[in-house]
Scaffold this active site. Structure first.
Site, PDB file in Angstrom:
ATOM      1  N   GLU A  12      29.832  92.834  15.906  1.00 45.36           N
ATOM      2  CA  GLU A  12      28.547  92.263  15.489  1.00 45.36           C
ATOM      3  C   GLU A  12      27.884  93.080  14.375  1.00 45.36           C
ATOM      4  O   GLU A  12      27.068  92.546  13.627  1.00 45.36           O
ATOM      5  CB  GLU A  12      27.619  92.123  16.701  1.00 45.36           C
ATOM      6  CG  GLU A  12      28.105  91.056  17.665  1.00 45.36           C
ATOM      7  CD  GLU A  12      27.336  90.983  18.974  1.00 45.36           C
ATOM      8  OE1 GLU A  12      27.208  89.886  19.526  1.00 45.36           O
ATOM      9  OE2 GLU A  12      26.871  92.046  19.468  1.00 45.36           O
ATOM     10  N   GLY A  78      26.139  82.263  23.835  1.00 47.52           N
ATOM     11  CA  GLY A  78      26.678  81.037  24.404  1.00 47.52           C
ATOM     12  C   GLY A  78      25.631  79.938  24.277  1.00 47.52           C
ATOM     13  O   GLY A  78      24.442  80.173  24.507  1.00 47.52           O
ATOM     14  N   MET A 172      23.439  88.677  26.443  1.00 47.73           N
ATOM     15  CA  MET A 172      23.384  89.758  27.423  1.00 47.73           C
ATOM     16  C   MET A 172      22.505  90.951  27.013  1.00 47.73           C
ATOM     17  O   MET A 172      22.564  91.980  27.679  1.00 47.73           O
ATOM     18  CB  MET A 172      24.811  90.234  27.745  1.00 47.73           C
ATOM     19  CG  MET A 172      25.670  89.109  28.309  1.00 47.73           C
ATOM     20  SD  MET A 172      27.369  89.594  28.705  1.00 47.73           S
ATOM     21  CE  MET A 172      27.131  90.664  30.098  1.00 47.73           C
ATOM     22  N   GLU A 173      21.719  90.803  25.943  1.00 51.33           N
ATOM     23  CA  GLU A 173      20.914  91.961  25.490  1.00 51.33           C
ATOM     24  C   GLU A 173      19.496  91.632  25.024  1.00 51.33           C
ATOM     25  O   GLU A 173      18.586  92.472  25.164  1.00 51.33           O
ATOM     26  CB  GLU A 173      21.614  92.696  24.317  1.00 51.33           C
ATOM     27  CG  GLU A 173      22.949  93.304  24.626  1.00 51.33           C
ATOM     28  CD  GLU A 173      24.100  92.296  24.576  1.00 51.33           C
ATOM     29  OE1 GLU A 173      23.943  91.233  23.927  1.00 51.33           O
ATOM     30  OE2 GLU A 173      25.149  92.557  25.196  1.00 51.33           O
ATOM     31  N   ASP A 196      30.441  80.204  21.852  1.00 50.09           N
ATOM     32  CA  ASP A 196      31.032  79.435  22.968  1.00 50.09           C
ATOM     33  C   ASP A 196      29.923  78.609  23.618  1.00 50.09           C
ATOM     34  O   ASP A 196      28.760  78.733  23.238  1.00 50.09           O
ATOM     35  CB  ASP A 196      31.658  80.390  23.999  1.00 50.09           C
ATOM     36  CG  ASP A 196      30.636  81.343  24.577  1.00 50.09           C
ATOM     37  OD1 ASP A 196      30.505  82.460  24.048  1.00 50.09           O
ATOM     38  OD2 ASP A 196      29.918  80.965  25.522  1.00 50.09           O
TER      39      ASP A 196
HETATM   40  N1  ADE Z   1      27.442  85.946  24.531  1.00 45.32           N
HETATM   41  C1  ADE Z   1      28.210  85.018  23.928  1.00 45.32           C
HETATM   42  N2  ADE Z   1      28.634  84.111  24.808  1.00 45.32           N
HETATM   43  C2  ADE Z   1      28.117  84.460  26.011  1.00 45.32           C
HETATM   44  C3  ADE Z   1      28.213  83.914  27.302  1.00 45.32           C
HETATM   45  N3  ADE Z   1      28.909  82.808  27.548  1.00 45.32           N
HETATM   46  N4  ADE Z   1      27.560  84.545  28.304  1.00 45.32           N
HETATM   47  C4  ADE Z   1      26.847  85.666  28.059  1.00 45.32           C
HETATM   48  N5  ADE Z   1      26.735  86.228  26.850  1.00 45.32           N
HETATM   49  C5  ADE Z   1      27.354  85.626  25.826  1.00 45.32           C
END
Ligand code: ADE
Length: 228
Positions: A12, A78, A172-173, A196
């Site tokens: 990243e 995501g 996640m951050e 995703d």
């Molecule tokens: N970052 C990118 N895709 C993610 C996902 N599916 N879950 C958590 N963090 C992500």
């Protein structure tokens, strides 16, 4: 003014390093910090490692040790919202922690006493992102980003996060960085490109699209930096 630029993973921040000059690496708290220059700015750049704890440590270090006065996060997410496709950009208007849970004591999901469910992004940085998107003719979605210490690859969990927090994307951050910045009085901004859809295929898609989506996000952030 020192500006912090942060990602969670090496992939990243790597595309951002290409834009910066005069790079000096300093190690602190078991992490590498890249002190560099971009146009007239002093930049402090780092990836935290994945998750809220590492992200909080890195954001705090960038502010308290390296004197950052603004913090911009770039990375991947995501998708929850069906109008977000792989590679699309989303900027957080506000963020929440979907895995923060003391509902057993009657509190709402994502809330702890003396905190708040959502943390708000800086309105000036949001406006700047809108202006840059307009100038470049790029579609930039604004929405709620939900953060948790969990890679979501499960439609039911994703639907729960959507219904509970009205979130458009998850990662996640971001919210933990926001909480740190808010507490320390530093304007912050979280930009993500979709890697995703947080469903059964998420793991495979993430591996396939991490690099290209991270680059989309990084390139947009670099354009913003030109205008700060
Ligand atoms: N970052 C990118 N895709 C993610 C996902 N599916 N879950 C958590 N963090 C992500």
């Amino acid at each position: 003014m020192t500006i912090a630029i942060m990602g969670a993973m090496q992939e990243e921040i790597e595309p951002l390093l290409e834009f910066f000059t005069d790079v000096i690496i300093e190690e602190y708290g078991a992490n590498k910090y890249y002190k560099c220059r971009y146009n007239s700015h002093d930049i402090i750049l780092a990836y935290s490692k994945i998750g809220k704890v590492f992200a909080s440590l890195t954001a705090t270090t960038m502010i308290e040790k390296f004197g950052a006065k603004k913090l911009l996060f770039s990375g991947v997410a995501g998708a929850i919202s069906s109008d977000l496709k792989i590679g699309d950009l989303i900027v957080a208007t506000k963020l929440c922690q979907h895995d923060l849970d003391i509902t057993a004591f009657g509190h709402p999901s994502g809330y702890v006493p003396e905190g708040s469910i959502y943390v708000q992004s800086d309105s000036e940085l949001l406006k700047l992102s809108r202006d840059v998107a307009k100038e470049l003719g790029i579609s930039l979605k604004e929405g709620i980003i939900a953060t948790g210490d969990q890679f979501v690859a499960d439609r039911k969990r994703k639907e729960w996060i959507e219904s509970r927090f009205k979130a458009d994307a998850l990662e996640m951050e971001g919210a933990s960085v926001g909480v740190v910045c808010q507490a320390l009085g530093v304007p912050f901004f979280v930009l993500r490109a979709i890697s995703d859809s947080a469903d059964d295929d998420a793991g495979v898609d993430f591996d396939e699209f991490l690099k290209t989506s991270a680059k989309n996000s990084a390139e947009f952030l670099a354009k913003m930096l030109e205008k700060i």
